[in-house]
Design a protein around this motif. Structure first.
Motif, PDB file in Angstrom:
ATOM      1  N   VAL A   1       0.889  -1.162   0.000  1.00 17.73           N
ATOM      2  CA  VAL A   1       0.000   0.000   0.000  1.00 17.73           C
ATOM      3  C   VAL A   1       0.924   1.206   0.000  1.00 17.73           C
ATOM      4  CG1 VAL A   1      -1.666   1.312   1.342  1.00 17.73           C
ATOM      5  CG2 VAL A   1      -1.894  -1.165   1.170  1.00 17.73           C
ATOM      6  N   GLN A   2       0.642   2.181  -0.859  1.00 19.11           N
ATOM      7  CA  GLN A   2       1.590   3.278  -1.048  1.00 19.11           C
ATOM      8  C   GLN A   2       0.865   4.612  -1.184  1.00 19.11           C
ATOM      9  OE1 GLN A   2       4.611   2.410  -3.907  1.00 19.11           O
ATOM     10  NE2 GLN A   2       5.179   4.535  -4.251  1.00 19.11           N
ATOM     11  N   THR A   3       1.509   5.656  -0.700  1.00 17.85           N
ATOM     12  CA  THR A   3       1.009   7.016  -0.857  1.00 17.85           C
ATOM     13  C   THR A   3       2.182   7.982  -0.780  1.00 17.85           C
ATOM     14  OG1 THR A   3      -0.756   8.539  -0.190  1.00 17.85           O
ATOM     15  CG2 THR A   3       0.597   7.593   1.566  1.00 17.85           C
ATOM     16  N   GLY A   4       1.902   9.273  -0.943  1.00 18.92           N
ATOM     17  CA  GLY A   4       2.941  10.277  -0.739  1.00 18.92           C
ATOM     18  C   GLY A   4       3.368  11.037  -1.968  1.00 18.92           C
ATOM     19  N   ASP A   5       2.778  10.724  -3.138  1.00 19.16           N
ATOM     20  CA  ASP A   5       3.116  11.455  -4.353  1.00 19.16           C
ATOM     21  C   ASP A   5       2.129  12.607  -4.504  1.00 19.16           C
ATOM     22  OD1 ASP A   5       3.880  12.331  -6.825  1.00 19.16           O
ATOM     23  OD2 ASP A   5       3.902  10.364  -7.759  1.00 19.16           O
ATOM     24  N   PRO A   6       2.579  13.852  -4.357  1.00 20.16           N
ATOM     25  CA  PRO A   6       1.650  14.986  -4.379  1.00 20.16           C
ATOM     26  C   PRO A   6       1.136  15.265  -5.782  1.00 20.16           C
ATOM     27  CG  PRO A   6       3.898  15.777  -4.297  1.00 20.16           C
ATOM     28  CD  PRO A   6       3.975  14.279  -4.189  1.00 20.16           C
ATOM     29  N   GLU A   7       0.068  16.052  -5.859  1.00 24.33           N
ATOM     30  CA  GLU A   7      -0.434  16.484  -7.153  1.00 24.33           C
ATOM     31  C   GLU A   7       0.592  17.374  -7.831  1.00 24.33           C
ATOM     32  OE1 GLU A   7      -4.194  18.366  -6.722  1.00 24.33           O
ATOM     33  OE2 GLU A   7      -5.199  16.578  -5.923  1.00 24.33           O
TER      34      GLU A   7
ATOM     35  N   PRO B   1       8.737  24.653   0.481  1.00 21.17           N
ATOM     36  CA  PRO B   1       8.423  26.023   0.049  1.00 21.17           C
ATOM     37  C   PRO B   1       9.547  27.014   0.311  1.00 21.17           C
ATOM     38  CG  PRO B   1       7.009  25.350   1.874  1.00 21.17           C
ATOM     39  CD  PRO B   1       7.793  24.158   1.477  1.00 21.17           C
ATOM     40  N   SER B   2      10.428  26.717   1.251  1.00 24.26           N
ATOM     41  CA  SER B   2      11.516  27.653   1.541  1.00 24.26           C
ATOM     42  C   SER B   2      12.605  27.618   0.485  1.00 24.26           C
ATOM     43  CB  SER B   2      12.126  27.353   2.913  1.00 24.26           C
ATOM     44  OG  SER B   2      12.765  26.088   2.921  1.00 24.26           O
ATOM     45  N   THR B   3      12.697  26.510  -0.252  1.00 26.26           N
ATOM     46  CA  THR B   3      13.720  26.382  -1.291  1.00 26.26           C
ATOM     47  C   THR B   3      13.118  26.221  -2.678  1.00 26.26           C
ATOM     48  OG1 THR B   3      13.828  23.970  -1.087  1.00 26.26           O
ATOM     49  CG2 THR B   3      15.263  25.265   0.352  1.00 26.26           C
ATOM     50  N   GLU B   4      11.819  25.876  -2.717  1.00 27.54           N
ATOM     51  CA  GLU B   4      11.116  25.578  -3.960  1.00 27.54           C
ATOM     52  C   GLU B   4      11.754  24.418  -4.709  1.00 27.54           C
ATOM     53  OE1 GLU B   4      10.778  29.192  -6.206  1.00 27.54           O
ATOM     54  OE2 GLU B   4       9.311  30.052  -4.824  1.00 27.54           O
ATOM     55  N   LYS B   5      12.403  23.539  -3.963  1.00 31.52           N
ATOM     56  CA  LYS B   5      13.014  22.336  -4.537  1.00 31.52           C
ATOM     57  C   LYS B   5      12.496  21.104  -3.804  1.00 31.52           C
ATOM     58  CE  LYS B   5      17.332  24.619  -5.870  1.00 31.52           C
ATOM     59  NZ  LYS B   5      18.820  24.627  -5.715  1.00 31.52           N
ATOM     60  N   THR B   6      12.514  19.971  -4.515  1.00 28.19           N
ATOM     61  CA  THR B   6      12.100  18.719  -3.895  1.00 28.19           C
ATOM     62  C   THR B   6      13.109  18.310  -2.834  1.00 28.19           C
ATOM     63  OG1 THR B   6      11.023  17.981  -5.932  1.00 28.19           O
ATOM     64  CG2 THR B   6      11.534  16.294  -4.293  1.00 28.19           C
ATOM     65  N   ARG B   7      12.623  18.055  -1.642  1.00 26.23           N
ATOM     66  CA  ARG B   7      13.513  17.594  -0.571  1.00 26.23           C
ATOM     67  C   ARG B   7      13.698  16.087  -0.692  1.00 26.23           C
ATOM     68  NH1 ARG B   7      11.707  18.993   5.347  1.00 26.23           N
ATOM     69  NH2 ARG B   7      10.571  17.009   5.363  1.00 26.23           N
TER      70      ARG B   7
ATOM     71  N   ASP C   1      19.693   5.756  -5.321  1.00 27.64           N
ATOM     72  CA  ASP C   1      19.581   5.362  -3.910  1.00 27.64           C
ATOM     73  C   ASP C   1      19.089   6.500  -3.031  1.00 27.64           C
ATOM     74  OD1 ASP C   1      20.523   2.847  -4.559  1.00 27.64           O
ATOM     75  OD2 ASP C   1      22.599   3.284  -3.994  1.00 27.64           O
ATOM     76  N   ASN C   2      19.453   7.733  -3.367  1.00 28.59           N
ATOM     77  CA  ASN C   2      19.163   8.874  -2.503  1.00 28.59           C
ATOM     78  C   ASN C   2      18.036   9.746  -3.035  1.00 28.59           C
ATOM     79  OD1 ASN C   2      21.281   8.019  -0.860  1.00 28.59           O
ATOM     80  ND2 ASN C   2      22.773   9.299  -1.915  1.00 28.59           N
ATOM     81  N   SER C   3      17.041   9.109  -3.657  1.00 27.34           N
ATOM     82  CA  SER C   3      15.962   9.875  -4.289  1.00 27.34           C
ATOM     83  C   SER C   3      14.661   9.862  -3.503  1.00 27.34           C
ATOM     84  CB  SER C   3      15.698   9.321  -5.692  1.00 27.34           C
ATOM     85  OG  SER C   3      15.313   7.950  -5.625  1.00 27.34           O
ATOM     86  N   ALA C   4      14.627   9.217  -2.328  1.00 22.31           N
ATOM     87  CA  ALA C   4      13.387   9.181  -1.544  1.00 22.31           C
ATOM     88  C   ALA C   4      13.026  10.587  -1.080  1.00 22.31           C
ATOM     89  CB  ALA C   4      13.538   8.257  -0.341  1.00 22.31           C
ATOM     90  N   SER C   5      11.733  10.859  -1.002  1.00 25.91           N
ATOM     91  CA  SER C   5      11.278  12.175  -0.571  1.00 25.91           C
ATOM     92  C   SER C   5      10.075  12.054   0.349  1.00 25.91           C
ATOM     93  CB  SER C   5      10.933  13.039  -1.778  1.00 25.91           C
ATOM     94  OG  SER C   5      10.453  14.301  -1.361  1.00 25.91           O
ATOM     95  N   SER C   6       8.914  11.740  -0.227  1.00 26.95           N
ATOM     96  CA  SER C   6       7.691  11.688   0.576  1.00 26.95           C
ATOM     97  C   SER C   6       6.869  10.433   0.332  1.00 26.95           C
ATOM     98  CB  SER C   6       6.823  12.918   0.273  1.00 26.95           C
ATOM     99  OG  SER C   6       6.473  12.953  -1.106  1.00 26.95           O
TER     100      SER C   6
ATOM    101  N   PRO D   1       3.621  18.080 -11.033  1.00 25.03           N
ATOM    102  CA  PRO D   1       4.746  17.383 -11.652  1.00 25.03           C
ATOM    103  C   PRO D   1       5.757  16.815 -10.669  1.00 25.03           C
ATOM    104  CG  PRO D   1       5.010  19.766 -11.863  1.00 25.03           C
ATOM    105  CD  PRO D   1       3.639  19.534 -11.301  1.00 25.03           C
ATOM    106  N   ALA D   2       5.852  17.382  -9.484  1.00 23.50           N
ATOM    107  CA  ALA D   2       6.831  16.900  -8.508  1.00 23.50           C
ATOM    108  C   ALA D   2       6.445  15.513  -8.019  1.00 23.50           C
ATOM    109  CB  ALA D   2       6.931  17.864  -7.337  1.00 23.50           C
ATOM    110  N   GLU D   3       7.451  14.699  -7.764  1.00 18.15           N
ATOM    111  CA  GLU D   3       7.209  13.339  -7.294  1.00 18.15           C
ATOM    112  C   GLU D   3       7.492  13.197  -5.806  1.00 18.15           C
ATOM    113  OE1 GLU D   3       9.644  11.020  -9.848  1.00 18.15           O
ATOM    114  OE2 GLU D   3       8.224  11.098 -11.510  1.00 18.15           O
ATOM    115  N   GLY D   4       7.704  14.317  -5.135  1.00  9.76           N
ATOM    116  CA  GLY D   4       7.948  14.297  -3.714  1.00  9.76           C
ATOM    117  C   GLY D   4       7.597  15.641  -3.112  1.00  9.76           C
ATOM    118  N   PHE D   5       8.026  15.836  -1.876  1.00  9.25           N
ATOM    119  CA  PHE D   5       7.719  17.066  -1.158  1.00  9.25           C
ATOM    120  C   PHE D   5       8.589  18.212  -1.644  1.00  9.25           C
ATOM    121  CE2 PHE D   5       9.186  19.696   2.514  1.00  9.25           C
ATOM    122  CZ  PHE D   5       8.058  20.493   2.601  1.00  9.25           C
ATOM    123  N   VAL D   6       7.944  19.272  -2.083  1.00 13.51           N
ATOM    124  CA  VAL D   6       8.659  20.480  -2.488  1.00 13.51           C
ATOM    125  C   VAL D   6       8.685  21.437  -1.299  1.00 13.51           C
ATOM    126  CG1 VAL D   6       8.717  22.462  -4.048  1.00 13.51           C
ATOM    127  CG2 VAL D   6       7.999  20.215  -4.902  1.00 13.51           C
TER     128      VAL D   6
END
Length: 448
Positions: free
Chosen positions: A307-313, A322-328, A377-382, A315-320
């Protein structure tokens, strides 16, 4: 897209230790399902009929020849019966040997209880409390005996635990952190009184009351063991020290609204997050929970394996952030038995640690881990997932998931109901119910 890839059930697994299974284009799980992002989510539910235990996972890049022969027949049977194969990111390194040794695959029965796994994962070394813990845990097996005969076995378990507690109490107390001695002694007193109560339950032949009392006593044991941890046991690498870190443990309740299920309307899953063994991964998740990142998000994948979740609406595939406007993104983080700190940025295969056992294994139904891009390997986000099934083809303590994905917690209550979740079910909320004070560098506070 962070994902877990499914292989064709008739992939060639035994051609060569240097060849990976063939990925069938029609059966591979892409990173989107019906154009919706794939996400992993973990719930807590209330249902009349718990789901049966799931089908199984598969293994990795070909089993090495001679040692693989010992299990190839069993694997082939599974393949011909249509058991789906589950592949993972990092699977494409053709130089990787396969599973380390047949003895790993056929070693003793694996521990599948999330509570046991969490207790064993604590960074302590106190033989006396572990010797109290074990017979109390063994009550679970004793209760598998039919009828009241089980109580004779339970009685032996209780007597052993009680005797060990009396003999080892001094050693246990000496192992408590100085700042937690009073609380630890309070728990020990409750544990001792509770074992007397359990002994009376056994003498009254009240089988139904055994399991609830056992759970209570093991909670006391776990509390004592946590009181033995004196501060955080190691330094996180400098490059990650400013990220949200969970330096200890926390627990969250995830409430899920279930659609189109006559037996299930709403679920609450209790999840324990282990920052001792995955501080960066667990800290990232708790930080996102406090941001309400997951609230209102749908279950994005529910395919019988995970069971999986965490991909926001969007184009981003993880948490962006707001302080950097980049995917963490966060590094792959794997703690191995016998090590004082996790390995970062590489799978255990890539490190050559083929026989290493992970401190937080994919043993339990509802094991929680980070999804990531296949080759990064280091691409996990949300994006997070919960494992639904264990397989003869991917046995606990010897499967391809261990050492390739960052486990950071387990569902400890209502995990059986995970299988009732479907794509489109909604996470109403995830709330931290304990351990928030263990989160350092909380970015949600900085962001306001």
């Amino acid at each position: 897209m962070a994902s877990i890839i499914s292989c064709h059930p008739y992939s060639s697994l035994f051609t060569s230790p240097l060849k990976q299974p063939i990925i069938h284009p029609k059966l591979s799980f892409s990173s989107h399902n019906n154009n919706a992002p794939i996400r992993l989510l973990q719930p807590l539910c209330c249902s009349q009929n718990p789901p049966p235990f799931q089908p199984r996972t598969k293994q990795e890049n070909g089993l090495f020849s001679l040692k693989g022969c010992a299990i190839s027949i069993a694997l082939a049977v599974g393949l011909m019966t249509g058991v789906p194969a589950l592949g993972w990111p990092g699977q494409a390194n053709a130089s990787n040997p396969a599973l380390s040794d047949v003895s790993v695959l056929i070693s003793g029965p694996p521990i599948k209880d999330p509570g046991v796994l969490l207790r064993n994962a604590l960074p302590i070394d106190n033989k006396a409390i572990r010797e109290v813990q074990k017979p109390l845990e063994d009550i679970t097996d004793s209760l598998k005996i039919a009828g009241v005969k089980a109580l004779d076995s339970v009685e032996r378990n209780v007597r052993q635990a009680s005797r060990t507690l009396k003999q080892g109490r001094t050693m246990i107390v000496s192992g408590l952190a100085k700042s937690k001695v009073d609380h630890g002694i309070e728990l020990l007193n409750k544990l001792e009184a509770g074992m007397d109560e359990l002994q009376q339950i056994v003498e009254d032949r009240n089988r139904d009351a055994v399991a609830p009392k056992q759970k209570e006593l093991l909670n006391y044991v776990g509390g004592v063991e946590e009181d033995m941890v004196d501060g955080f046991p190691y330094e996180v690498p400098e490059e990650y020290q400013n990220m949200p870190l969970l330096k200890g443990r926390a627990a969250v309740d995830m409430k899920v609204k279930v659609k189109d299920n006559p037996n299930l309307d709403e679920c609450i899953f209790h999840i324990v997050l282990d920052g001792y063994n995955a501080p960066v991964t667990a800290g990232n998740f708790v930080d996102l929970v406090e941001r309400r990142f997951f609230d209102g998000m749908e279950i994005q994948r529910a395919d019988g394996f995970v069971v999986q979740t965490g991909d926001p609406e969007g184009p981003a595939e993880g948490f962006v952030d707001p302080s950097t406007e980049k995917t963490r993104t966060i590094p792959l983080e794997i703690m191995v038995n016998g090590e004082k700190a996790p390995f970062y940025g590489a799978t255990l295969e890539e490190l050559g640690l083929y026989k290493a056992q992970t401190r937080l294994p994919f043993n339990a139904f509802g094991t929680m881990a980070m999804a990531r891009d296949e080759f990064e390997d280091n691409s996990a986000s949300s994006q997070v997932f919960w494992l639904l099934k264990e397989s003869e083809l991917t046995p606990s303590n010897a499967n391809i998931l261990d050492g390739r994905y960052a486990v950071f917690g387990y569902i400890t209550e209502n995990q059986d109901y995970l299988a009732d979740l479907k794509v489109g079910d909604v996470i109403e909320s995830i709330q931290v119910v304990s351990g928030l004070d263990n989160l350092v560098n909380p970015s949600y506070k900085i962001a306001g």
